[in-house]
Design an enzyme around this catalytic site. Structure first.
Site, short mmCIF file in Angstrom:
data_model
loop_
_atom_site.label_atom_id
_atom_site.label_comp_id
_atom_site.label_asym_id
_atom_site.label_seq_id
_atom_site.Cartn_x
_atom_site.Cartn_y
_atom_site.Cartn_z
N ARG A 27 0.90 -0.97 0.04
CA ARG A 27 -0.34 0.34 0.47
C ARG A 27 0.76 1.47 0.13
O ARG A 27 0.25 2.30 0.64
CB ARG A 27 -0.48 0.13 1.41
N ASP A 77 -6.54 -2.77 -7.32
CA ASP A 77 -6.91 -3.61 -6.46
C ASP A 77 -7.28 -4.70 -6.65
O ASP A 77 -7.60 -5.31 -7.65
CB ASP A 77 -8.47 -3.05 -5.64
N TYR A 154 -14.51 -12.10 -0.47
CA TYR A 154 -15.09 -11.16 -0.27
C TYR A 154 -16.50 -10.88 -1.13
O TYR A 154 -17.65 -10.82 -1.07
CB TYR A 154 -14.19 -10.30 -1.04
#
Ligand code: CP3
Length: 355
Positions: A27, A77, A154
Site C-alpha cells: 500500500r 485492487d 469477498y
C-alpha cells in the site's frame, strides 16, 4: 531485454547477491500520502482512480518520488477480478469494499465465468503499460492479484468480515460450491496475472489475506492448492527475464514450510514470525519478504530505525530478503517515518551483504 537499472528487488527475489536489502511497502501508494488524496479527489473516488490509467500511473509514482524505494507496485485492487465477473464492486466512503451482487444462490455459483482480462480488465493492463513507460526502467514494476480463496471470501460475504460466517457455512456444508468458485477464481487470476506480465509487470505477488482464517485442514484443501494452481499456470519468464513470484498468506507463519514448497520464488511473512526462524525453516528454497509491524511507523524515528535494524539482524547475512511491512501501511502513518525506514534499511543492510 529490459532489465531495470535498479534490479536489487528482482535479484533478492531470486536469492542472488545484492549490495543492500531492497525495500518496497505494501500500500505504498495510499491515503497516508497527501498527494494521493489529492489525485483521488480529482478522480472522484477510489474506483474511478483505478479505472483511469493516467491517474493510476500518477499515484503509482508518487511514493517513488518521495522515497528511494526499490520497486513500484501497480495501483489497483484485488477486487477488480470479481467486479469483472459481474458482482458489482463499490466502495462506501470509510466503509471498505462491497459487492452489489454477492454469491448467494447455487445458480449464481454455477453461472460464474472466467472474465477475459483483455476485455473486462483492459484498464488495468493499460495502466501496467503506461506505468512501465513512466518508470523508464528505473525500478521494476510489481503486478498482483488476490488469491482464489481471499477473493472468494469477498464474493461470498459481499464485503469484508471478521468471522467469514457465510464463507465458512459454505465451506463446511457445501464444499463442492466453494471448490467451484475457487476453480473459476484460479483460472481468472492466472489469466489476469499473465495479461499483466504481457503488459509490463516484472514480478507478481498473490495476496492471500484471509488464508490465515482457515483451519489447518481447510487451508490445505481450500487455499493452498489454488495458490499452487495459479503459480503453475504463469509463464516463468517473459521478454527474456524471469518473472519472480511471491505468495503472501497473512497469518500463514504456521505453514511456512508448505508455502515454500508450492513453486513460488518468495514467501511473504507477517510480523508474528521471527525472520531468522522463518529463514531456518524454509532453507534455501525461497526468498522471504517482510516483516516489520506497520505499527512501528507510529513511533519516533529512532524507534523506526531500531526496529528496522532488528528485522535485518533477524534475517542475517546474505541475499534473499525483500524488506517490507508485515501488512499494508496504515493511512494514519506519518510519511516522514516511511522516509526514515527506507533510508535505515538501505544504510543498515549493507553490513549483511559483504561477500
Ligand atoms: O500496495 C499497493 O500500493 C498497491 C495497491 C493495492 C491496493 N489494494 C490499493 C487500495 C493492493 C495491492 C491492494 C490489495 C488488496 N485490496 C487486498 C490484499 C492486501 C491486504 O491489504 O490485505 C485486499 C484485501 C483488498 C481489498 C480492499 N481494497 C480493502 C479491504 C480496502 C479497504 C481498505 C482500507 O484501508 O480502507 C480496499 C481499498 C484500497 N485498495 C485502498 C487502496 C489504496 C484505499 C482506498 C481509498 O483510497 O479510499
Amino acid at each position: 531485454m529490459t532489465r531495470p537499472k535498479n534490479d536489487t528487488l528482482l535479484r533478492a527475489l531470486r536469492r542472488e547477491a545484492t549490495p543492500y536489502t531492497p525495500i518496497w511497502i505494501m500500500r505504498q501508494a495510499g491515503r497516508y500520502l497527501p498527494e494521493y488524496n489529492q489525485t483521488r479527489a480529482r478522480a472522484g473516488d477510489f474506483l474511478a482512480l483505478c479505472r483511469n490509467p493516467e491517474l493510476a500511473t500518477e499515484v503509482t509514482l508518487q511514493p517513488l518520488a518521495r522515497f528511494p524505494l526499490d520497486a513500484a507496485i501497480l495501483f489497483s485492487d484485488i477486487l477488480t477480478v470479481p467486479d469483472a465477473m459481474g458482482l458489482g464492486l463499490y466502495f462506501e466512503e470509510g466503509e471498505g469494499p462491497r459487492f452489489e451482487r454477492p454469491l448467494r444462490e447455487e445458480w449464481e455459483v454455477r453461472d460464474l465465468t472466467v472474465p477475459d482480462p483483455y476485455d473486462r480488465l483492459r484498464y488495468v493492463l493499460d495502466a501496467c503499460a503506461q506505468i512501465r513507460r513512466a518508470l523508464n526502467n528505473d525500478v521494476p514494476l510489481i503486478g498482483f492479484a488476490g488469491s482464489p480463496f481471499t477473493l472468494a471470501c469477498y464474493m461470498i460475504e459481499g464485503r469484508g468480515s471478521q468471522d467469514f460466517i457465510q464463507t465458512k457455512r459454505m465451506l463446511y456444508s457445501r464444499p463442492d460450491l466453494l471448490h467451484r468458485i475457487l476453480d473459476v477464481n484460479a483460472q481468472a487470476v492466472s489469466a489476469y496475472l499473465e495479461a499483466q506480465i504481457q503488459s509490463g509487470v516484472q514480478a507478481v505477488m498473490l495476496f492471500d489475506t484471509w488464508g490465515g482464517a482457515l483451519s489447518h485442514a481447510a487451508f490445505h484443501e481450500f487455499s493452498l492448492p489454488y495458490l499452487r494452481a495459479v503459480l503453475a499456470r504463469l509463464p516463468r519468464s517473459y521478454d527474456g527475464q524471469i518473472v519472480p513470484q511471491t505468495v503472501f498468506t497473512k497469518g500463514g507463519g504456521v505453514w511456512l514450510e508448505t508455502l515454500a514448497d508450492i513453486g513460488a520464488d518468495c514467501v511473504g511473512v507477517d510480523w508474528t514470525v521471527d525472520l531468522g526462524a522463518a529463514r531456518a525453516r524454509v532453507g534455501n528454497k525461497v526468498a522471504l519478504q517482510g516483516n516489520l509491524d506497520p505499527g512501528v511507523l507510529f513511533a519516533t524515528p529512532e524507534v523506526v530505525r531500531n526496529e528496522a535494524a532488528k528485522v535485518l539482524a533477524a534475517y542475517g547475512a546474505g541475499g534473499g530478503h525483500v524488506f517490507n511491512l508485515g501488512h499494508g501501511v496504515s493511512q494514519l502513518t506519518p510519511p516522514d517515518n516511511v522516509s526514515v525506514l527506507v533510508d535505515a534499511v538501505h544504510e543498515l543492510s549493507r553490513q549483511y551483504h559483504q561477500e
